[in-house]
Scaffold this motif. Structure first.
Motif, PDB file in Angstrom:
ATOM      1  N   ALA A 121      30.373 -51.733 -30.084  1.00  0.00           N
ATOM      2  CA  ALA A 121      30.998 -52.821 -29.215  1.00  0.00           C
ATOM      3  C   ALA A 121      32.647 -52.639 -29.036  1.00  0.00           C
ATOM      4  CB  ALA A 121      30.583 -54.096 -29.605  1.00  0.00           C
ATOM      5  N   LYS A 122      32.975 -52.672 -27.742  1.00  0.00           N
ATOM      6  CA  LYS A 122      34.354 -52.875 -27.444  1.00  0.00           C
ATOM      7  C   LYS A 122      35.031 -54.390 -27.053  1.00  0.00           C
ATOM      8  CE  LYS A 122      34.117 -48.373 -25.521  1.00  0.00           C
ATOM      9  NZ  LYS A 122      34.375 -47.370 -24.539  1.00  0.00           N
ATOM     10  N   GLY A 123      34.135 -55.322 -26.949  1.00  0.00           N
ATOM     11  CA  GLY A 123      34.547 -56.453 -26.594  1.00  0.00           C
ATOM     12  C   GLY A 123      35.102 -57.453 -27.260  1.00  0.00           C
ATOM     13  N   GLU A 124      35.803 -58.351 -26.658  1.00  0.00           N
ATOM     14  CA  GLU A 124      36.591 -59.733 -27.671  1.00  0.00           C
ATOM     15  C   GLU A 124      35.276 -60.723 -28.116  1.00  0.00           C
ATOM     16  OE1 GLU A 124      40.252 -61.158 -25.511  1.00  0.00           O
ATOM     17  OE2 GLU A 124      39.613 -59.991 -23.881  1.00  0.00           O
ATOM     18  N   PHE A 125      34.577 -60.430 -27.696  1.00  0.00           N
ATOM     19  CA  PHE A 125      33.233 -61.147 -28.074  1.00  0.00           C
ATOM     20  C   PHE A 125      32.007 -60.581 -28.334  1.00  0.00           C
ATOM     21  CE2 PHE A 125      36.058 -64.502 -26.100  1.00  0.00           C
ATOM     22  CZ  PHE A 125      36.149 -65.227 -27.117  1.00  0.00           C
ATOM     23  N   LEU A 126      31.277 -60.690 -29.323  1.00  0.00           N
ATOM     24  CA  LEU A 126      29.931 -59.907 -29.462  1.00  0.00           C
ATOM     25  C   LEU A 126      28.907 -60.872 -29.193  1.00  0.00           C
ATOM     26  CD1 LEU A 126      30.905 -57.958 -32.658  1.00  0.00           C
ATOM     27  CD2 LEU A 126      31.334 -57.227 -30.349  1.00  0.00           C
ATOM     28  N   LEU A 127      28.046 -60.701 -28.167  1.00  0.00           N
ATOM     29  CA  LEU A 127      26.932 -61.570 -27.772  1.00  0.00           C
ATOM     30  C   LEU A 127      25.430 -61.020 -28.109  1.00  0.00           C
ATOM     31  CD1 LEU A 127      25.535 -64.153 -26.621  1.00  0.00           C
ATOM     32  CD2 LEU A 127      25.937 -62.978 -24.154  1.00  0.00           C
ATOM     33  N   PHE A 128      24.742 -61.446 -28.971  1.00  0.00           N
ATOM     34  CA  PHE A 128      23.642 -60.709 -29.491  1.00  0.00           C
ATOM     35  C   PHE A 128      22.539 -61.527 -28.968  1.00  0.00           C
ATOM     36  CE2 PHE A 128      26.358 -59.545 -32.941  1.00  0.00           C
ATOM     37  CZ  PHE A 128      26.127 -57.976 -33.104  1.00  0.00           C
ATOM     38  N   LEU A 129      21.593 -60.903 -27.954  1.00  0.00           N
ATOM     39  CA  LEU A 129      20.708 -61.382 -27.372  1.00  0.00           C
ATOM     40  C   LEU A 129      19.031 -60.458 -27.785  1.00  0.00           C
ATOM     41  CD1 LEU A 129      21.832 -61.666 -23.624  1.00  0.00           C
ATOM     42  CD2 LEU A 129      21.795 -63.434 -25.193  1.00  0.00           C
ATOM     43  N   ASP A 130      18.155 -61.442 -27.880  1.00  0.00           N
ATOM     44  CA  ASP A 130      16.766 -60.997 -27.855  1.00  0.00           C
ATOM     45  C   ASP A 130      16.161 -60.133 -26.613  1.00  0.00           C
ATOM     46  OD1 ASP A 130      16.777 -61.438 -30.460  1.00  0.00           O
ATOM     47  OD2 ASP A 130      15.368 -62.972 -30.517  1.00  0.00           O
ATOM     48  N   ALA A 131      15.391 -59.297 -26.622  1.00  0.00           N
ATOM     49  CA  ALA A 131      14.918 -58.579 -25.333  1.00  0.00           C
ATOM     50  C   ALA A 131      13.987 -59.476 -24.466  1.00  0.00           C
ATOM     51  CB  ALA A 131      14.161 -57.159 -25.933  1.00  0.00           C
ATOM     52  N   ASP A 132      13.652 -60.469 -25.249  1.00  0.00           N
ATOM     53  CA  ASP A 132      12.475 -61.296 -24.463  1.00  0.00           C
ATOM     54  C   ASP A 132      13.125 -62.320 -23.511  1.00  0.00           C
ATOM     55  OD1 ASP A 132      12.914 -62.511 -26.698  1.00  0.00           O
ATOM     56  OD2 ASP A 132      10.988 -62.877 -27.259  1.00  0.00           O
ATOM     57  N   GLU A 133      14.287 -62.398 -23.325  1.00  0.00           N
ATOM     58  CA  GLU A 133      15.202 -63.554 -22.660  1.00  0.00           C
ATOM     59  C   GLU A 133      15.442 -63.210 -21.313  1.00  0.00           C
ATOM     60  OE1 GLU A 133      17.088 -65.022 -26.877  1.00  0.00           O
ATOM     61  OE2 GLU A 133      18.239 -63.853 -25.645  1.00  0.00           O
ATOM     62  N   GLN A 134      15.949 -64.344 -20.658  1.00  0.00           N
ATOM     63  CA  GLN A 134      16.473 -64.186 -19.321  1.00  0.00           C
ATOM     64  C   GLN A 134      17.648 -65.144 -19.064  1.00  0.00           C
ATOM     65  OE1 GLN A 134      13.261 -64.878 -16.446  1.00  0.00           O
ATOM     66  NE2 GLN A 134      14.761 -64.300 -14.587  1.00  0.00           N
ATOM     67  N   VAL A 135      18.752 -64.667 -18.431  1.00  0.00           N
ATOM     68  CA  VAL A 135      20.102 -65.279 -18.660  1.00  0.00           C
ATOM     69  C   VAL A 135      20.232 -65.765 -17.056  1.00  0.00           C
ATOM     70  CG1 VAL A 135      20.846 -63.981 -20.438  1.00  0.00           C
ATOM     71  CG2 VAL A 135      21.548 -63.354 -17.994  1.00  0.00           C
ATOM     72  N   SER A 136      21.102 -66.699 -16.983  1.00  0.00           N
ATOM     73  CA  SER A 136      21.129 -67.383 -15.720  1.00  0.00           C
ATOM     74  C   SER A 136      22.759 -67.688 -15.497  1.00  0.00           C
ATOM     75  CB  SER A 136      20.587 -68.806 -15.585  1.00  0.00           C
ATOM     76  OG  SER A 136      19.316 -68.585 -15.579  1.00  0.00           O
ATOM     77  N   ASP A 137      23.267 -67.680 -14.170  1.00  0.00           N
ATOM     78  CA  ASP A 137      24.513 -68.020 -13.747  1.00  0.00           C
ATOM     79  C   ASP A 137      25.215 -69.180 -14.605  1.00  0.00           C
ATOM     80  OD1 ASP A 137      24.365 -66.215 -11.850  1.00  0.00           O
ATOM     81  OD2 ASP A 137      24.319 -67.395 -10.138  1.00  0.00           O
ATOM     82  N   GLY A 138      26.463 -68.839 -15.193  1.00  0.00           N
ATOM     83  CA  GLY A 138      27.122 -70.113 -15.980  1.00  0.00           C
ATOM     84  C   GLY A 138      26.996 -69.628 -17.325  1.00  0.00           C
ATOM     85  N   LEU A 139      26.329 -68.941 -18.058  1.00  0.00           N
ATOM     86  CA  LEU A 139      25.892 -69.186 -19.201  1.00  0.00           C
ATOM     87  C   LEU A 139      27.013 -68.245 -20.138  1.00  0.00           C
ATOM     88  CD1 LEU A 139      23.898 -69.228 -21.891  1.00  0.00           C
ATOM     89  CD2 LEU A 139      23.172 -66.714 -21.396  1.00  0.00           C
ATOM     90  N   ILE A 140      27.496 -67.281 -19.619  1.00  0.00           N
ATOM     91  CA  ILE A 140      28.655 -66.347 -20.375  1.00  0.00           C
ATOM     92  C   ILE A 140      29.895 -67.091 -20.469  1.00  0.00           C
ATOM     93  CG2 ILE A 140      29.628 -64.234 -20.846  1.00  0.00           C
ATOM     94  CD1 ILE A 140      26.970 -62.685 -19.858  1.00  0.00           C
ATOM     95  N   ASN A 141      30.208 -67.579 -19.088  1.00  0.00           N
ATOM     96  CA  ASN A 141      31.527 -67.991 -18.922  1.00  0.00           C
ATOM     97  C   ASN A 141      31.550 -69.504 -19.628  1.00  0.00           C
ATOM     98  OD1 ASN A 141      33.992 -67.976 -17.351  1.00  0.00           O
ATOM     99  ND2 ASN A 141      33.414 -70.280 -17.057  1.00  0.00           N
ATOM    100  N   SER A 142      30.520 -70.327 -19.647  1.00  0.00           N
ATOM    101  CA  SER A 142      30.561 -71.452 -20.403  1.00  0.00           C
ATOM    102  C   SER A 142      30.484 -71.204 -21.677  1.00  0.00           C
ATOM    103  CB  SER A 142      29.137 -72.331 -20.015  1.00  0.00           C
ATOM    104  OG  SER A 142      29.393 -72.491 -18.792  1.00  0.00           O
TER     105      SER A 142
END
Length: 362
Positions: A121-142
């Motif tokens: 990874a190259k990011g300033e933050f590392l976000l680990f997610l499971d493969a059986d999920e679904q993300v929505s607007d506002g999640l990452i920014n919040s």
């Protein structure tokens, strides 16, 4: 008999007080209007996830935060997971898929996959997610806002659960029920005591600089419930960690059948009790056996008080976790029966050392 009844009501009232605290303090990730541009590396370990992975990747692509990269690690899948991810990545420049290395030493599969992903990874933050999920607007920014606002090394979210079959409805709600019934979630951040820890591997957002210094997944390489262990280690190291409810911004369908849910929860339920079978059994006796003893007394006032506390508890927890309160109240007896099955499954697997997940012995 009287001692058992007193102990039962003390336990019920104590858990009711914890539930009220969680309901009033409302430990949810809040949406924010302030926009961030930090690069977030979204890291997804995947093993035999051909039925789920495309839904997650599409939801990431369609959500509103644009400063991100996505890396998927195919962990020796025997299905079409790699091919599906590779095809998607070929059409979207900030997505890529890599092949995981062979599992070695004391490493458990998911922990090793996450360790490898972090190194890519190259990011300033590392976000680990499971493969059986679904993300929505506002999640990452919040979530990024929360990391800055609280100066966090780790933010973990308990996702909203998608349930379709009756088998899911009598098992999956147990996760939020036990969590919000036993732990004042705000204390994960407020208390510096490492024993006050909770986390969900379904959403783990790390400060990259701190993560690289401690390599959290390596430090928990052989832990079945690595998420809670990592939160403990973050706090022991003197950093801030926080766990919140996802507030509808990320959903997950953990299991698709009753048997899968019993097996899945059975692999890690004992970890919450530090693998102390005796403590686990005492908890079950107070949670399930106690109310049954109260029913046997045929004392209508005691029974009404007990049922009222349980119903109010289920309603508050259901509302907090975005679940149907009426269904959870109606299905409560079946959920408690399922908890007994999960308990026996967990104890049997632990004592016989036959815990297995995704085709691997743990």
């Amino acid at each position: 008999m009287i001692i058992v009844i007193y102990a039962t009501f003390f336990f019920i009232i104590l858990r009711f007080a914890v539930t009220i605290f969680n309901f009033i303090s409302d430990p949810k990730l809040r949406r924010v209007n302030k926009s961030y541009t930090n690069l977030v590396s979204i890291l997804i370990p995947a093993r035999n996830e051909e039925e789920n992975i495309l839904t997650l990747l599409t939801s990431i692509y369609q959500q509103d935060y644009k400063d991100y990269e996505v890396i998927i690690l195919d962990d020796d899948s025997s299905d079409q997971t790699y091919a599906i991810c590779a095809e998607f990545a070929a059409k979207h420049s900030n997505f890529r898929v890599i092949k995981g290395k062979e599992l070695t030493g004391q490493w458990l599969g998911k922990n090793y996959a996450c360790h490898q992903l972090a190194r890519q990874a190259k990011g300033e933050f590392l976000l680990f997610l499971d493969a059986d999920e679904q993300v929505s607007d506002g999640l990452i920014n919040s979530a990024v806002h929360r990391m800055h606002f609280r100066n966090l090394a780790l933010l973990s979210l308990f996702t909203n659960q998608k349930m379709i079959t009756i088998g899911e409805r009598v098992t999956v709600p147990l996760m939020h029920y036990i969590l919000l019934n036993l732990l004042p979630l705000r204390l994960v951040y407020l208390s510096k005591n490492a024993s006050v820890a909770a986390a969900s591997g379904q959403f783990m957002l790390f400060n990259t600089e701190v993560y690289r210094q401690y390599e959290w997944h390596k430090s928990a390489m052989d832990k079945i419930v690595e998420d809670v262990e990592i939160m403990k280690q973050v706090k022991i190291a003197g950093f801030n960690g926080e766990s919140l409810l996802a507030n509808g911004m990320i959903t997950c369908r953990m299991y698709t059948s009753y048997g899968e849910a019993i097996n899945g929860f059975g692999k890690n339920f004992l970890a919450a009790f530090n693998y102390n079978v005796f403590s686990f059994l005492i908890f079950l006796i107070l949670l399930i056996g106690g109310p049954m003893m109260v029913m046997i007394t045929l004392n209508l006032q005691l029974i009404a008080m007990m049922i009222g506390l349980i119903i109010l508890t289920r309603i508050m927890i259901s509302l907090e976790s975005g679940q149907n309160a009426f269904i959870n109240v109606i299905l409560h007896p079946l959920q408690m029966f399922s908890l007994v099955l999960i308990a026996f499954s967990a104890i049997q697997k632990y004592l016989t050392k036959t815990t297995e997940w995704k085709g691997r012995k743990i």
